[in-house]
Design an enzyme around this catalytic site. Structure first.
Site, PDB file in Angstrom:
ATOM      1  N   LYS A  22       0.840  -1.216   0.000  1.00  0.00           N
ATOM      2  CA  LYS A  22       0.000   0.000   0.000  1.00  0.00           C
ATOM      3  C   LYS A  22       0.869   1.258   0.000  1.00  0.00           C
ATOM      4  CE  LYS A  22      -1.821   1.514   4.082  1.00  0.00           C
ATOM      5  NZ  LYS A  22      -1.462   2.930   4.392  1.00  0.00           N
ATOM      6  N   ASN A  23       1.838   1.308   0.915  1.00  0.00           N
ATOM      7  CA  ASN A  23       2.593   2.550   1.091  1.00  0.00           C
ATOM      8  C   ASN A  23       3.633   2.789   0.002  1.00  0.00           C
ATOM      9  OD1 ASN A  23       0.993   3.104   3.222  1.00  0.00           O
ATOM     10  ND2 ASN A  23       2.501   2.573   4.804  1.00  0.00           N
ATOM     11  N   CYS A 116      -5.135  12.642  13.137  1.00  0.00           N
ATOM     12  CA  CYS A 116      -5.816  11.374  12.870  1.00  0.00           C
ATOM     13  C   CYS A 116      -5.739  10.516  14.110  1.00  0.00           C
ATOM     14  CB  CYS A 116      -5.236  10.673  11.656  1.00  0.00           C
ATOM     15  SG  CYS A 116      -3.662   9.920  11.978  1.00  0.00           S
ATOM     16  N   ARG A 121       0.265  14.308  13.437  1.00  0.00           N
ATOM     17  CA  ARG A 121       0.803  14.141  12.087  1.00  0.00           C
ATOM     18  C   ARG A 121       0.816  15.403  11.210  1.00  0.00           C
ATOM     19  NH1 ARG A 121      -1.472   8.610   9.666  1.00  0.00           N
ATOM     20  NH2 ARG A 121       0.476   8.659   8.487  1.00  0.00           N
ATOM     21  N   PRO A 122       1.587  16.398  11.620  1.00  0.00           N
ATOM     22  CA  PRO A 122       1.694  17.598  10.791  1.00  0.00           C
ATOM     23  C   PRO A 122       2.464  17.337   9.491  1.00  0.00           C
ATOM     24  CG  PRO A 122       3.185  17.755  12.660  1.00  0.00           C
ATOM     25  CD  PRO A 122       2.419  16.474  12.826  1.00  0.00           C
ATOM     26  N   VAL A 123       2.398  18.291   8.536  1.00  0.00           N
ATOM     27  CA  VAL A 123       3.140  18.158   7.269  1.00  0.00           C
ATOM     28  C   VAL A 123       4.107  19.340   7.092  1.00  0.00           C
ATOM     29  CG1 VAL A 123       1.458  16.724   6.048  1.00  0.00           C
ATOM     30  CG2 VAL A 123       1.208  19.208   5.985  1.00  0.00           C
ATOM     31  N   ASP A 124       4.549  19.908   8.231  1.00  0.00           N
ATOM     32  CA  ASP A 124       5.432  21.075   8.174  1.00  0.00           C
ATOM     33  C   ASP A 124       6.735  20.802   7.424  1.00  0.00           C
ATOM     34  OD1 ASP A 124       5.704  19.367  10.522  1.00  0.00           O
ATOM     35  OD2 ASP A 124       7.351  20.670  11.106  1.00  0.00           O
ATOM     36  N   GLN A 125       7.235  19.581   7.481  1.00  0.00           N
ATOM     37  CA  GLN A 125       8.513  19.284   6.817  1.00  0.00           C
ATOM     38  C   GLN A 125       8.361  19.245   5.300  1.00  0.00           C
ATOM     39  OE1 GLN A 125      11.386  19.164   8.697  1.00  0.00           O
ATOM     40  NE2 GLN A 125       9.901  19.823  10.233  1.00  0.00           N
ATOM     41  N   ASP A 304       4.267   0.337  12.082  1.00  0.00           N
ATOM     42  CA  ASP A 304       3.093  -0.299  11.463  1.00  0.00           C
ATOM     43  C   ASP A 304       2.940  -1.770  11.854  1.00  0.00           C
ATOM     44  OD1 ASP A 304       2.490   2.087  10.275  1.00  0.00           O
ATOM     45  OD2 ASP A 304       3.266   1.552   8.297  1.00  0.00           O
ATOM     46  N   ILE A 326       7.350   6.621  17.227  1.00  0.00           N
ATOM     47  CA  ILE A 326       7.056   7.370  15.991  1.00  0.00           C
ATOM     48  C   ILE A 326       5.783   8.209  16.125  1.00  0.00           C
ATOM     49  CG2 ILE A 326       6.683   7.200  13.476  1.00  0.00           C
ATOM     50  CD1 ILE A 326       9.453   6.191  14.247  1.00  0.00           C
ATOM     51  N   ARG A 396      -8.994  -0.537   4.169  1.00  0.00           N
ATOM     52  CA  ARG A 396      -8.158   0.519   3.591  1.00  0.00           C
ATOM     53  C   ARG A 396      -6.793  -0.031   3.205  1.00  0.00           C
ATOM     54  NH1 ARG A 396      -7.934   5.985   6.846  1.00  0.00           N
ATOM     55  NH2 ARG A 396      -6.441   6.225   5.164  1.00  0.00           N
TER      56      ARG A 396
HETATM   57  N1  EPU Z   1       6.111  14.472  11.125  1.00  0.00           N
HETATM   58  C1  EPU Z   1       6.114  15.821  11.422  1.00  0.00           C
HETATM   59  N2  EPU Z   1       6.113  16.720  10.384  1.00  0.00           N
HETATM   60  C2  EPU Z   1       6.097  16.333   9.087  1.00  0.00           C
HETATM   61  C3  EPU Z   1       6.088  14.958   8.781  1.00  0.00           C
HETATM   62  C4  EPU Z   1       6.113  14.049   9.833  1.00  0.00           C
HETATM   63  O1  EPU Z   1       6.115  16.208  12.592  1.00  0.00           O
HETATM   64  O2  EPU Z   1       6.090  17.201   8.208  1.00  0.00           O
HETATM   65  C5  EPU Z   1       6.135  13.485  12.214  1.00  0.00           C
HETATM   66  C6  EPU Z   1       4.856  12.660  12.273  1.00  0.00           C
HETATM   67  O3  EPU Z   1       3.838  13.312  12.987  1.00  0.00           O
HETATM   68  C7  EPU Z   1       5.335  11.386  12.932  1.00  0.00           C
HETATM   69  C8  EPU Z   1       6.756  11.234  12.386  1.00  0.00           C
HETATM   70  O4  EPU Z   1       7.135  12.524  11.943  1.00  0.00           O
HETATM   71  O5  EPU Z   1       5.367  11.539  14.313  1.00  0.00           O
HETATM   72  C9  EPU Z   1       6.905  10.259  11.239  1.00  0.00           C
HETATM   73  O6  EPU Z   1       5.891  10.465  10.279  1.00  0.00           O
HETATM   74  P1  EPU Z   1       6.030  10.160   8.735  1.00  0.00           P
HETATM   75  O7  EPU Z   1       5.934  11.445   8.005  1.00  0.00           O
HETATM   76  O8  EPU Z   1       7.211   9.292   8.471  1.00  0.00           O
HETATM   77  O9  EPU Z   1       4.697   9.332   8.470  1.00  0.00           O
HETATM   78  P2  EPU Z   1       3.841   9.382   7.162  1.00  0.00           P
HETATM   79  O10 EPU Z   1       4.746   9.599   6.012  1.00  0.00           O
HETATM   80  O11 EPU Z   1       2.680  10.270   7.333  1.00  0.00           O
HETATM   81  C10 EPU Z   1       4.054   6.841   6.545  1.00  0.00           C
HETATM   82  C11 EPU Z   1       3.114   5.699   6.320  1.00  0.00           C
HETATM   83  C12 EPU Z   1       2.505   5.287   7.656  1.00  0.00           C
HETATM   84  C13 EPU Z   1       3.638   4.871   8.589  1.00  0.00           C
HETATM   85  C14 EPU Z   1       4.642   6.032   8.740  1.00  0.00           C
HETATM   86  C15 EPU Z   1       5.842   5.682   9.579  1.00  0.00           C
HETATM   87  C16 EPU Z   1       2.347   6.110   4.072  1.00  0.00           C
HETATM   88  C17 EPU Z   1       1.250   6.478   3.150  1.00  0.00           C
HETATM   89  N3  EPU Z   1       2.072   6.105   5.377  1.00  0.00           N
HETATM   90  O12 EPU Z   1       3.273   7.895   7.095  1.00  0.00           O
HETATM   91  O13 EPU Z   1       1.672   4.161   7.396  1.00  0.00           O
HETATM   92  O14 EPU Z   1       3.132   4.541   9.853  1.00  0.00           O
HETATM   93  O15 EPU Z   1       5.097   6.443   7.436  1.00  0.00           O
HETATM   94  O16 EPU Z   1       6.527   4.600   9.051  1.00  0.00           O
HETATM   95  O17 EPU Z   1       3.448   5.771   3.628  1.00  0.00           O
HETATM   96  C18 EPU Z   1      -0.069   2.632   7.833  1.00  0.00           C
HETATM   97  O18 EPU Z   1       0.183   2.109   6.730  1.00  0.00           O
HETATM   98  O19 EPU Z   1      -0.848   2.099   8.673  1.00  0.00           O
HETATM   99  C19 EPU Z   1       0.545   3.916   8.160  1.00  0.00           C
HETATM  100  C20 EPU Z   1       0.072   4.711   9.109  1.00  0.00           C
END
Ligand code: EPU
Length: 416
Positions: A22-23, A116, A121-125, A304, A326, A396
């Site tokens: 999926k990912n 969620c 889970r912010p997207v600031d980065q 995961d 995480i 999902r």
């Molecule tokens: N984070 C920030 N700011 C950002 C991005 C991340 O603070 O801009 C924090 C997150 O809040 C979290 C940590 O950094 O605490 C790591 O988050 P990451 O961005 O790596 O997670 P993601 O990319 O949103 C993906 C997978 C998740 C998986 C995580 C960690 C996808 C579509 N989703 O999420 O998958 O848990 O990486 O490995 O690739 C799942 O499949 O059940 C699932 C949740």
């Protein structure tokens, strides 16, 4: 709403075929936005999240056709570089359209994902990286409005390791002017799978699989064919199911080297694991031994898989300490597992499970994808019947899990 009814206590034996990841599939579908040519994708899993992503991309004008086992994408006529709130709120991975849209069309409007069930889970980065590449970003009325005539390569050091952040920035950098260096990049196999696809499309990426990716932008990317890698989390989930229920199962179309940390832990529980190039066999006789672990980024123990191995620990001999590093709120399954008779206590980021000799089936509620998987595993090990509500979470990310489990002898039915 569909439910799953599981009557536990059946040993599992036979073979299960693992689907594509999926990912990996979600970012790879978004890579279809990066070119006007055709991408031919194999091993795309049939999942709700993949359907949601396809709907979002089609809405933007990406053509997606099923041709036999292949999915053919064509991004010649993208007319609307926008991801509306209604879509993003149902699937956070929608944020993955931001980098490709901005890089190819110079603009994007993407709803800001909210929090969620597993954390804020912010997207600031993602935003910080795109700004460093010269994008103008305005956040207004819940939307990210991004503009850049042409993104420019630069050095980006993310504050933490982020999987989708790395993917978004790598896709953007593939079409930027000059070289982008992504430091602290995620090394998850799904990031590598996307990088390999981008290279097949003509991108110039060095350091694939490492935490430092050097991407030299090219003026345009072209079509390519690619098969999505095996889903290591689906693989790990079925391995836990067999370890919990007992039995002897071979998983096909998957690779043990994608989940070394999980395989090592399962060996510690007493399971016997053997593997070849594209299969893994797990044999389990008797009660598992409890195993402690700490979730970390790849190649460490994946967050995961935390809930699924916790489910196994519930019926294990001894007690285990689990630390989730995480996500801040990824213990929603604990209360539900305790309803089945487990003895788990949470203190901040740490969960301690005292293994019990038996679980007893009960009605429980799925709260997120991997939490749902842990309830299935516990249900397979429990005495009597477990009824799992809200399994849309499971759909999902798992391709017909109940069908795959029934085929190896589980007593599991979907109730519509
Ligand atoms: N984070 C920030 N700011 C950002 C991005 C991340 O603070 O801009 C924090 C997150 O809040 C979290 C940590 O950094 O605490 C790591 O988050 P990451 O961005 O790596 O997670 P993601 O990319 O949103 C993906 C997978 C998740 C998986 C995580 C960690 C996808 C579509 N989703 O999420 O998958 O848990 O990486 O490995 O690739 C799942 O499949 O059940 C699932 C949740």
């Amino acid at each position: 709403m569909d439910k799953l009814s599981i009557t536990g206590g059946k040993r599992l034996s036979g073979e299960i075929t693992i689907s594509g990841a999926k990912n990996a599939a979600l970012p790879i579908l978004c890579a279809g936005l990066l070119t006007a040519d055709t991408l031919a994708l194999a091993n795309v899993p049939r999942l709700q999240d993949v359907a949601t992503m396809q709907k979002l991309l089609r809405q933007m004008g990406l053509s997606i056709e099923e041709k036999g086992d292949l999915l053919e994408l064509c991004g010649r006529d993208i007319h609307s570089p926008e991801a509306p709130y209604e879509m993003v709120k149902t699937m956070r991975a929608s944020i993955l359209v931001l980098g490709p849209l901005l890089a190819r069309f110079g603009e994007a409007k993407v709803s800001l994902p909210g929090g969620c069930a597993i954390g804020s889970r912010p997207v600031d980065q993602h935003i910080k990286g795109l700004q460093a590449m010269g994008a103008e970003i305005l956040i207004e009325a819940g939307y990210i409005h991004a503009r850049a005539k042409k993104l420019r390569g630069t050095r980006i050091v993310t504050d933490m390791i982020t999987v989708t952040g790395t993917e978004n920035l790598m896709m953007a950098a593939a079409l930027a002017d000059g070289e982008t260096v992504l430091e602290n990049a995620a090394r998850e196999p799904e990031v590598t799978d996307l990088a390999n696809l981008l290279v097949a499309m003509g991108a110039k990426i060095e350091g694939i699989g490492s935490d430092r990716l050097c991407i030299t932008g090219v003026p345009a990317l072209h079509g390519a064919s690619h098969a999505v890698i095996a889903d290591r989390i689906e693989t790990g989930t079925f391995l836990c199911a067999v370890a919990a229920a007992g039995g002897d199962v071979v998983l096909r179309h998957t690779r043990a080297d994608l989940l070394d940390a999980v395989v090592d832990k399962l060996r510690e529980t007493g399971a016997v694991l053997t593997s070849g190039d594209d299969w893994i066999r797990l044999q389990m006789a008797g009660r598992p031994k409890a195993v402690g672990f700490r979730t970390t980024e790849y190649p460490g123990f994946p967050t995961d898989m935390q809930a699924q191995v916790m489910a196994l620990n519930c019926i294990a001999e001894g007690s285990s300490r689990i630390i989730e590093t995480i996500f801040e709120n990824r213990y929603m399954h604990v209360q539900e597992l305790n309803r089945l008779g487990a003895a788990i206590e949470i203190d901040g980021h740490t969960a301690v499970a005292q293994g019990v000799p038996r679980l007893v089936g009960a009605p429980v509620m799925a709260t997120d994808l991997r939490a749902s998987a842990s309830l299935v595993i516990a249900g397979l090990a429990a005495e009597g019947t477990t009824l799992i509500d809200r399994i849309y979470h499971l759909d999902r990310g798992y391709d017909r899990m109940e069908v795959k489990l029934s085929a190896v002898g589980a007593d599991i039915q979907r109730i519509r």
